[in-house]
Design a protein around this motif. Structure first.
Motif, PDB file in Angstrom:
ATOM      1  N   ALA A 150      10.572  -5.339  11.426  1.00  0.00           N
ATOM      2  CA  ALA A 150      10.353  -4.574  10.193  1.00  0.00           C
ATOM      3  C   ALA A 150       9.697  -5.401   9.081  1.00  0.00           C
ATOM      4  CB  ALA A 150      11.678  -3.982   9.714  1.00  0.00           C
ATOM      5  N   PRO A 151      10.197  -6.613   8.798  1.00  0.00           N
ATOM      6  CA  PRO A 151       9.579  -7.370   7.708  1.00  0.00           C
ATOM      7  C   PRO A 151       8.098  -7.621   7.954  1.00  0.00           C
ATOM      8  CG  PRO A 151      11.617  -8.395   8.371  1.00  0.00           C
ATOM      9  CD  PRO A 151      11.336  -7.335   9.383  1.00  0.00           C
ATOM     10  N   ILE A 152       7.752  -7.868   9.218  1.00  0.00           N
ATOM     11  CA  ILE A 152       6.345  -8.143   9.514  1.00  0.00           C
ATOM     12  C   ILE A 152       5.522  -6.880   9.302  1.00  0.00           C
ATOM     13  CG2 ILE A 152       4.770  -8.833  11.358  1.00  0.00           C
ATOM     14  CD1 ILE A 152       7.100 -10.537  12.409  1.00  0.00           C
ATOM     15  N   VAL A 177       6.090  -4.744   7.106  1.00  0.00           N
ATOM     16  CA  VAL A 177       5.928  -4.556   5.664  1.00  0.00           C
ATOM     17  C   VAL A 177       4.854  -5.483   5.118  1.00  0.00           C
ATOM     18  CG1 VAL A 177       7.081  -4.902   3.462  1.00  0.00           C
ATOM     19  CG2 VAL A 177       8.255  -3.729   5.296  1.00  0.00           C
ATOM     20  N   ILE A 178       4.860  -6.698   5.646  1.00  0.00           N
ATOM     21  CA  ILE A 178       3.943  -7.715   5.124  1.00  0.00           C
ATOM     22  C   ILE A 178       2.491  -7.301   5.307  1.00  0.00           C
ATOM     23  CG2 ILE A 178       3.068 -10.034   5.552  1.00  0.00           C
ATOM     24  CD1 ILE A 178       5.981 -10.671   6.484  1.00  0.00           C
ATOM     25  N   LEU A 192       1.084  -4.651   2.898  1.00  0.00           N
ATOM     26  CA  LEU A 192       1.126  -5.140   1.512  1.00  0.00           C
ATOM     27  C   LEU A 192       0.052  -6.177   1.240  1.00  0.00           C
ATOM     28  CD1 LEU A 192       4.825  -5.518   0.338  1.00  0.00           C
ATOM     29  CD2 LEU A 192       3.078  -3.974  -0.521  1.00  0.00           C
ATOM     30  N   GLN A 252      -3.288  -4.296  -5.885  1.00  0.00           N
ATOM     31  CA  GLN A 252      -2.628  -4.818  -7.084  1.00  0.00           C
ATOM     32  C   GLN A 252      -2.092  -6.203  -6.858  1.00  0.00           C
ATOM     33  OE1 GLN A 252       0.364  -2.974  -9.204  1.00  0.00           O
ATOM     34  NE2 GLN A 252      -0.899  -1.328 -10.012  1.00  0.00           N
ATOM     35  N   ASP A 253      -1.679  -6.842  -7.964  1.00  0.00           N
ATOM     36  CA  ASP A 253      -1.181  -8.201  -7.825  1.00  0.00           C
ATOM     37  C   ASP A 253       0.331  -8.286  -7.727  1.00  0.00           C
ATOM     38  OD1 ASP A 253      -3.609  -9.237  -7.709  1.00  0.00           O
ATOM     39  OD2 ASP A 253      -3.674 -10.105  -9.701  1.00  0.00           O
ATOM     40  N   PHE A 254       0.964  -7.240  -7.254  1.00  0.00           N
ATOM     41  CA  PHE A 254       2.417  -7.300  -7.098  1.00  0.00           C
ATOM     42  C   PHE A 254       2.798  -6.928  -5.679  1.00  0.00           C
ATOM     43  CE2 PHE A 254       1.818  -6.683 -11.628  1.00  0.00           C
ATOM     44  CZ  PHE A 254       2.667  -7.656 -12.149  1.00  0.00           C
ATOM     45  N   PHE A 255       4.025  -7.310  -5.286  1.00  0.00           N
ATOM     46  CA  PHE A 255       4.531  -6.963  -3.956  1.00  0.00           C
ATOM     47  C   PHE A 255       5.092  -5.545  -3.987  1.00  0.00           C
ATOM     48  CE2 PHE A 255       6.001 -11.435  -2.414  1.00  0.00           C
ATOM     49  CZ  PHE A 255       4.735 -11.905  -2.613  1.00  0.00           C
ATOM     50  N   THR A 256       4.291  -4.581  -4.287  1.00  0.00           N
ATOM     51  CA  THR A 256       4.822  -3.236  -4.459  1.00  0.00           C
ATOM     52  C   THR A 256       3.915  -2.251  -3.733  1.00  0.00           C
ATOM     53  OG1 THR A 256       5.434  -3.960  -6.652  1.00  0.00           O
ATOM     54  CG2 THR A 256       5.629  -1.621  -6.205  1.00  0.00           C
ATOM     55  N   PHE A 257       4.530  -1.282  -3.050  1.00  0.00           N
ATOM     56  CA  PHE A 257       3.720  -0.208  -2.486  1.00  0.00           C
ATOM     57  C   PHE A 257       3.331   0.730  -3.625  1.00  0.00           C
ATOM     58  CE2 PHE A 257       5.790  -1.473   1.501  1.00  0.00           C
ATOM     59  CZ  PHE A 257       4.683  -1.512   2.317  1.00  0.00           C
ATOM     60  N   ILE A 304       2.946 -14.195  -9.134  1.00  0.00           N
ATOM     61  CA  ILE A 304       3.171 -13.098  -8.217  1.00  0.00           C
ATOM     62  C   ILE A 304       1.833 -12.787  -7.591  1.00  0.00           C
ATOM     63  CG2 ILE A 304       4.017 -10.761  -8.036  1.00  0.00           C
ATOM     64  CD1 ILE A 304       5.020 -11.509 -11.068  1.00  0.00           C
ATOM     65  N   ILE A 317      -0.043 -14.707  -0.804  1.00  0.00           N
ATOM     66  CA  ILE A 317       0.979 -15.233   0.106  1.00  0.00           C
ATOM     67  C   ILE A 317       1.109 -14.340   1.333  1.00  0.00           C
ATOM     68  CG2 ILE A 317       3.462 -15.613   0.259  1.00  0.00           C
ATOM     69  CD1 ILE A 317       3.163 -16.048  -2.896  1.00  0.00           C
ATOM     70  N   ALA A 337       0.420 -15.020   5.213  1.00  0.00           N
ATOM     71  CA  ALA A 337       1.432 -14.748   6.231  1.00  0.00           C
ATOM     72  C   ALA A 337       0.842 -13.913   7.359  1.00  0.00           C
ATOM     73  CB  ALA A 337       2.613 -14.027   5.602  1.00  0.00           C
ATOM     74  N   VAL A 352       8.189 -15.889   3.798  1.00  0.00           N
ATOM     75  CA  VAL A 352       7.543 -14.590   3.819  1.00  0.00           C
ATOM     76  C   VAL A 352       8.516 -13.524   4.283  1.00  0.00           C
ATOM     77  CG1 VAL A 352       5.732 -13.273   4.915  1.00  0.00           C
ATOM     78  CG2 VAL A 352       5.279 -15.582   4.126  1.00  0.00           C
ATOM     79  N   ALA A 361       9.725 -10.304   2.246  1.00  0.00           N
ATOM     80  CA  ALA A 361       9.568  -8.978   2.818  1.00  0.00           C
ATOM     81  C   ALA A 361      10.874  -8.207   2.712  1.00  0.00           C
ATOM     82  CB  ALA A 361       9.134  -9.085   4.269  1.00  0.00           C
ATOM     83  N   VAL A 395      11.202  -6.746  -0.666  1.00  0.00           N
ATOM     84  CA  VAL A 395      10.435  -5.507  -0.823  1.00  0.00           C
ATOM     85  C   VAL A 395      11.169  -4.339  -0.167  1.00  0.00           C
ATOM     86  CG1 VAL A 395       8.258  -4.386  -0.236  1.00  0.00           C
ATOM     87  CG2 VAL A 395       8.275  -6.794  -0.897  1.00  0.00           C
ATOM     88  N   LEU A 396      11.795  -4.609   0.971  1.00  0.00           N
ATOM     89  CA  LEU A 396      12.467  -3.541   1.696  1.00  0.00           C
ATOM     90  C   LEU A 396      13.759  -3.103   1.033  1.00  0.00           C
ATOM     91  CD1 LEU A 396      12.037  -4.810   5.366  1.00  0.00           C
ATOM     92  CD2 LEU A 396      11.268  -2.606   4.502  1.00  0.00           C
ATOM     93  N   GLN A 430       8.117  -9.592 -11.621  1.00  0.00           N
ATOM     94  CA  GLN A 430       8.018  -8.742 -10.427  1.00  0.00           C
ATOM     95  C   GLN A 430       9.039  -7.615 -10.509  1.00  0.00           C
ATOM     96  OE1 GLN A 430       6.096  -9.004  -7.332  1.00  0.00           O
ATOM     97  NE2 GLN A 430       7.097  -7.046  -6.894  1.00  0.00           N
ATOM     98  N   ASP A 439       8.225  -3.673 -10.584  1.00  0.00           N
ATOM     99  CA  ASP A 439       8.757  -2.765  -9.561  1.00  0.00           C
ATOM    100  C   ASP A 439       9.618  -1.667 -10.151  1.00  0.00           C
ATOM    101  OD1 ASP A 439       7.635  -4.029  -7.498  1.00  0.00           O
ATOM    102  OD2 ASP A 439       9.413  -5.100  -6.824  1.00  0.00           O
ATOM    103  N   GLN A 460      -2.461  -7.300 -16.278  1.00  0.00           N
ATOM    104  CA  GLN A 460      -2.123  -6.492 -15.100  1.00  0.00           C
ATOM    105  C   GLN A 460      -1.880  -5.037 -15.454  1.00  0.00           C
ATOM    106  OE1 GLN A 460      -2.201  -7.823 -12.131  1.00  0.00           O
ATOM    107  NE2 GLN A 460      -2.323  -9.973 -12.679  1.00  0.00           N
TER     108      GLN A 460
END
Lengths: 284, 577, 371
Positions: free
Chosen positions: A32-34, A36-37, A40, A45-50, A246, A250, A254, B406, B410, B413-414, C232, C236, C256
């Motif tokens: 699952a994490p992979i 997601v990565i 993303l 955008q410059d954030f880890f957000t969907f 952020i 990264i 990955a 990473v 992740a 995020v989840l 962040q 979010d 941003q």
């Protein structure tokens, strides 16, 4: 349990399929994490957000800019270069020392075998934070802290258990009469090693080397302590990235690394099949 | 993946050892080898050679691991008890304090304060006093600023002495004069100089050997012991640390104080018969000795900072004066070393025992979840055809190879409240938008992320054990009338226990040392002891405490490692190669 | 240590022989900073221009400022200083200076005077909090909040106490995982006057009072340890209000385009600047001094403000602060030192925290851990 036998009862049938579903869920948990990565990393955008755009699968929600950043940003490139400079050296050290020692350990008479083995495996067992702290203090005292050599030595030490484990495992199946045959035919020990023993245990050596390589390539705790700016590796840069800014760059890195991992894993798998063919086992 | 077999018991040819035993068991007189020696002896030699050859092969790596890995660990263990900083920074104070009875209700006597003046003066010159202050501040709050502020004000204490001496003879204001006076005539007092070399080397951790262009004369050293001592320290510091010429520098204020104390202490009479260089100035000073202030150093120190009048600070200094201390270890189990012996820490400062317990508890939970999730997968892998199994194996190994950082991000995020899982649950209508689940920044977050990270370490050993359980066992059980469950529980499961043991210990050992994942997803209740170790190394700089905490953690791991070795043997760890 | 000293000496000898005394400055510099947008602003405002003027020089960055004190100590033990110039916060500079790990400098000798001839020491003024410290910027720790929280019913936080007001401003908060600043804010919102903060905090009751105030929001708080986390989390929507550095908030808001607003009330001022490690060889020191003279002059510090919203440490730079390099907006209103923003500020008490850090940290951690 490769297939359901035709005489299975309905209860067995239910169990058979629900068991597969459970296993499927666990596999899903594993990757699952992979999963997601990867999407993303194409975030615009410059954030880890969907973002809503991404979820609506609109093209403007996606971009390759983080990949571009990775390939053009000098920090990332320097980090990649450092990782490529450190990991192979560390691997070379652990593989050459480790293979020799594994051969020594697989001899029939080794005094203090258990103790020696325990010491050699310990870098894998001792918590990383303790290894890192110890190396930090000790390498400082002897002037290795913050040097290329220091990081290489530290990573080599961490990789050694993997080499020892895989190579001794290969040697278990090694037929010792082959070396005696070679010796009786007049080959000196060095020649015997390179011409007879080495080709046969090579798959073990290579997969041990791969483990050692990945250990160094993915290691962040020890390098943070032992290294300095000149040895900033890829994981270190990722760590700084997560901590200080952020940037889904990264995640792009990955994703690239996952791709490389798949290739490496495929290599290991091919080698394993080859080794089993050589040992006369069925390729399964 | 190879089967689980011990390398030593693998199929092997006869060896010299076997032959030697054979020869030994033969009662009918010595058997002779081809070269005429007794066979037993010859075989034993061969055995020795073989052992030696094995050791020669292992030696380079063993040496390598000892130097690059074991030595650092040993070094760290040493730091957990080392406490030389107090004795090195304030050597004479520590000596004087030894006679102070800290049960009495009073402050240490005057000699302690005098010793402290000279120690602290030199320490402040070498900028070592604040480091000692931070060290003692770990034990008693406020000592840090006590040392910092006092170090700067030692000059004030010395000033009245200097003024009187320079009025008695202006030559005392001249560095070159002092150099002549202290060098004197006749033999040099090398033992005094060497003592000072040691004092400065311990304080500054720099080399203090070699010629510094100065040595105190034995005559002056006998006449004015304190002044000779302090001037030598000054000279060494000037030559070795500042890299200046001793004769060109004006001495420190502490040297004036030392001279004044010498004169007040019978030196005024002794210098009357002195005829060496600077005798006139010394005698002029002696004539004015009654004008030298009689300073109560205790009062002077309390004036500088009233912290010196607080017995607690002195008790701390005395308690922590030995070169080795159990203090760090006591701190790491929420105890405290005080003047009255070992005491429990204040309730609101206790964290470490709780953190150790939590680390253990959560590692157990993680291990258990790994068994729960790993067992079915390992079983499936072990029972599928090789090709399919190997493909599925990639799914197990892929996360194993993906950067830990990473994977942890992740999971963030989840799991977060506005994250993928909660969004999906809200979308499916399982939870309401207001009732989103707290899956991260707590223990649950750490457990989920770490179970994921450590799962491959459970699956791989389990799989290698399960591969060795012949499928015929299950079939035999079933043909004897066992139900599926009975066959599994009574036949298959007991056979797989070694795999569970191996995997569990591996997962447990790895998880109690984790640091980055709990830091990122653990919030406040999901962090481990390793996080505190990292904090003490890089933020609070309490390296001794970090080392002590690390040592305790290491001891726990090594105990488990030993159990693991007994149970499965360390050489039987398999890594999917 | 002896071995490494010998090695160093022989390397130095070899180097001296090779260089032949041409120019006594090395061409390599290792600069230590914080990474992220701040380091980027340094890179653009003065490192790149300096390298353009001195093409033979190369500069390497090390993002180790968070661990600078620990690493400098280790380097000092080893007698092998690999850093040339280190960017640290003021409290670390004081600590390094006290321990003899940073070099004492004569500010007027190595730093350029202001354009009107005011000596550097006067131009920097009170911001020179330590003899080793060469200030660059004034930054502040302040709050940012989401501007689109429906539950707030149109209310927006006006002062710092909104953080502790769960009724009017429900939602999760993010605070830094350390006692510093949090205890001050808690007391302030518990009715303690600003000037009495540290006197109250010195007492056992005062500390309990601060923790009791924090208790009221404890289960709604996420504790951050890395500066990227609160931003962040705000982006979010994971938290609705978060403490963080003003420069990062600016970049999230202006660069941003996130729905976040600044709350300047009770911002805590702090300083950031360079220190030179003690014990650099002559040639490296010469290079560092040359660079410092350039990098901290009035123009360069003013230039830096075009990339990040931190106030330049020189008085003479303030009037020269212009527009953002890419966005073209005026930077002055976004500076923590802007009078409009600095109506209510707290001064971080370095001396006090040096004493109470260990003690309060243990109490803070213990408080956090009690679930």
């Amino acid at each position: 349990m490769s297939a359901l036998p035709p005489y299975a009862t309905p209860g067995q049938r239910v169990w058979f399929y629900s068991f597969r579903v459970i296993c499927g869920l666990i596999f899903f948990f594993l990757i699952a994490p992979i999963m997601v990565i990867i999407p993303l990393s194409f975030n615009a955008q410059d954030f880890f957000t969907f973002t809503p755009e991404m979820l609506a699968l609109k093209p403007e929600g996606y971009s390759l800019k983080h990949y571009k950043d990775f390939f053009t940003n000098s920090d990332w490139q320097a980090a990649l270069w450092n990782s490529l400079r450190i990991a192979p050296m560390a691997t070379l050290l652990s593989v050459s020392f480790g293979t020799l020692a594994a051969i020594g350990l697989s001899q029939t008479h080794v005094p203090f075998r258990r103790t020696i083995m325990a010491i050699l495996i310990s870098p894998m067992i001792v918590p990383l934070i303790i290894s890192a702290a110890g190396m930090y203090f000790f390498y400082s005292r002897i002037g290795l802290q913050g040097t290329y050599l220091g990081v290489v030595l530290a990573h080599a030490a961490l990789g050694i258990p993997f080499v020892i484990i895989t190579v001794t495992a290969t040697l278990v199946g090694f037929d010792r009469s082959l070396t005696r045959a070679s010796a009786s035919l007049g080959a000196d020990p060095v020649r015997t090693f390179f011409k007879v023993q080495m080709p046969l245990i090579l798959p073990g050596v290579i997969s041990g080397g791969l483990f050692a390589f990945i250990t160094s390539f993915d290691e962040v705790v020890v390098v943070l302590f032992v290294g300095s700016a000149g040895q900033k590796t890829l994981p270190w840069q990722m760590f700084t990235g997560l901590r200080e800014q952020i940037s889904p760059t990264i995640l792009a890195v990955a994703t690239i690394l996952v791709t490389v991992s798949i290739l490496l894993l495929a290599t290991v798998e091919i080698l394993r099949r080859r080794s089993e063919r050589l040992r006369g086992m069925s390729p399964g | 993946m190879a089967d689980v077999t011990d390398a030593t018991t693998a199929r092997r040819a006869p060896t010299p050892d076997d032959a030697a035993r054979l020869a030994d068991s033969d009662q009918s007189g010595p058997m002779l080898a081809a070269d005429g020696r007794p066979l037993k002896q010859s075989l034993q030699r061969a055995l020795r050679r073989e052992k030696l050859r094995a050791l020669m092969l292992i030696a380079p790596l063993l040496l390598f691991v000892l130097v690059t890995f074991i030595a650092p660990i040993a070094d760290m263990l040493f730091r957990s008890v080392e406490n030389q900083i107090v004795g090195n920074t304030l050597p004479r104070t520590v000596e004087a304090l030894a006679d102070w009875n800290d049960d009495a209700e009073e402050l240490p006597p005057e000699p302690v304060f005098r010793a402290l003046f000279f120690d602290l003066f030199l320490a402040a010159e070498a900028k070592a006093h604040t480091r000692l202050g931070s060290r003692l501040n770990y034990e008693t709050t406020g000592i840090s600023s006590l040392f910092r502020s006092s170090g700067r004000r030692m000059d004030d204490v010395a000033e009245p002495f200097q003024d009187v001496l320079e009025q008695a003879d202006p030559q005392f204001g001249d560095g070159a004069f002092w150099y002549r006076l202290m060098t004197g005539e006749g033999d040099a007092d090398t033992s005094l100089l060497n003592d000072q070399r040691e004092r400065l080397a311990a304080l500054t951790r720099e080399g203090m050997g070699g010629d510094i262009g100065f040595a105190p004369s034995a005559e002056i050293a006998a006449l004015l012991p304190r002044a000779a001592r302090e001037y030598s320290a000054f000279a060494l510091f000037t030559a070795r640390i500042d890299n200046d010429v001793v004769a060109e520098e004006d001495p420190w204020e502490s040297v004036y104080v030392a001279l004044a104390l010498d004169l007040q202490d019978g030196g005024a009479e002794r210098v009357q018969s002195y005829a060496g260089p600077g005798a006139d100035a010394l005698q002029a000073a002696a004539a004015n000795a009654d004008q030298l202030p009689v300073v109560d150093f205790r009062e002077a120190f309390i004036e500088v900072d009233d912290g010196w009048g607080d017995r607690t600070n002195w008790e701390t200094m005395k308690t922590y004066s030995p070169p080795f201390t159990s203090g760090y270890f006591l701190n790491s189990v929420d105890l405290q070393l005080t003047a009255d012996g070992v005491e429990a820490r204040e309730e609101n400062q206790r964290i470490y025992v709780m953190l150790f317990q939590r680390t253990m508890f959560m590692s157990l939970v993680i291990t258990f979840s790994c068994i729960l999730l790993g067992y079915p997968v390992a079983w499936l892998l072990a029972n599928l055809p090789m090709r399919t199994a190997n493909l599925l194996m990639i799914l197990v190994l892929l996360p194993f190879w993906t950067s830990l950082l990473v994977r942890t991000s992740a999971w963030k995020v989840l799991l977060q409240q506005q994250g993928v899982i909660n969004d999906t649950l809200v979308w499916l209508g399982i939870v309401s938008d207001g009732g989103r689940l707290a899956l991260i920044n707590n223990q649950l977050g750490t457990i989920i992320a770490m179970t994921h990270i450590l799962l491959p370490f459970m699956i791989l050993p389990l799989y290698s054990v399960m591969k060795t359980i012949p499928p015929t066992y299950l079939r035999a059980a079933k043909s004897l009338g066992a139900t599926n469950w009975t066959a599994f529980w009574r036949v298959y499961f007991p056979n797989s226990v070694p795999g569970i043991g191996a995997g569990s210990i591996l997962v447990f050992i790895l998880s109690i040392g984790y640091y980055i994942t709990p830091e990122l997803v653990g919030g406040t209740t999901g962090v481990f002891i390793s996080n505190r170790i990292a904090y003490h190394i890089s933020s609070s700089l309490n390296w001794g405490l970090a080392a002590a905490l690390g040592t305790i953690l290491l001891a726990a791991v090594l105990a488990l490692y030993w159990v693991y070795d007994r149970m499965v043997g360390i050489d039987n760890v398999k890594l999917g190669g | 240590m002896k071995l490494s000293n010998m090695l160093l000496a022989s390397i130095a000898l070899a180097f001296a022989a090779g260089a032949g005394g041409a120019q006594d400055m090395t061409d390599d510099m290792t600069l230590v900073s914080w990474g992220g947008a701040y380091q980027a602003s340094q890179q653009k405002a003065y490192v790149e221009p300096y390298l353009a003027d001195n093409p033979e020089v190369s500069a390497v960055w090390d993002e180790s400022s968070p661990e600078a004190v620990a690493k400098l100590r280790a380097m000092n033990e080893a007698g092998n200083i690999t850093w040339d110039l280190v960017d640290v916060v003021a409290s670390d500079a004081i600590r390094l200076c006290d321990e003899g790990l940073a070099m004492e400098v004569d500010h007027d000798e190595i730093l350029a005077p202001a354009p009107d001839g005011t000596p550097a020491s006067e131009d920097f003024g009170d911001l020179i909090v330590s003899d080793c410290f060469i200030p660059q910027i004034v930054y502040s720790t302040t709050f940012g909040y989401r501007s689109d929280v429906e539950e707030w019913g149109g209310n927006e936080p006006q002062d710092v106490c909104a953080v502790f007001d769960l009724d009017t401003f429900p939602g999760q908060r993010a605070l830094e995982k350390r006692p510093i600043n949090n205890l001050e804010w808690a007391l302030l919102c518990d009715g303690v006057a600003k000037e009495d903060l540290y006197d109250v905090l010195e007492t056992e009751e005062g500390q309990q009072r601060a923790f009791a105030k924090l208790d009221t929001i404890k289960d709604q708080t996420i504790w951050w340890s890395a500066a990227a986390e609160p931003i962040q989390a705000l982006a979010d929507g994971e938290v609705v209000i978060a403490s963080t550095y003003n420069g990062r908030l600016f970049s999230a808001i202006a660069e941003q385009d996130q729905p976040i607003k600044m709350l300047w009330d009770a911002q805590v001022f702090d300083l950031d600047g360079w220190i030179i490690p003690e014990g650099l060889p002559e040639d490296r020191l010469a290079r560092v001094k040359d660079f410092l003279n350039f990098a901290t002059d009035t123009q360069r510090l003013a230039d830096q403000a075009a990339y990040i919203s931190y106030g330049p440490a020189r008085a003479s730079s303030a009037p020269m602060v212009g527009k953002h390099a890419d966005l073209g907006i005026e930077m002055a209103p976004h500076m923590p030192t802007n009078p409009e923003n600095a109506k209510n500020t707290i001064l971080y008490n370095y001396e006090w925290w040096a004493d109470y850090r260990d003690d309060l940290d243990a109490k803070f951690q213990s408080w956090l851990a009690q679930g």
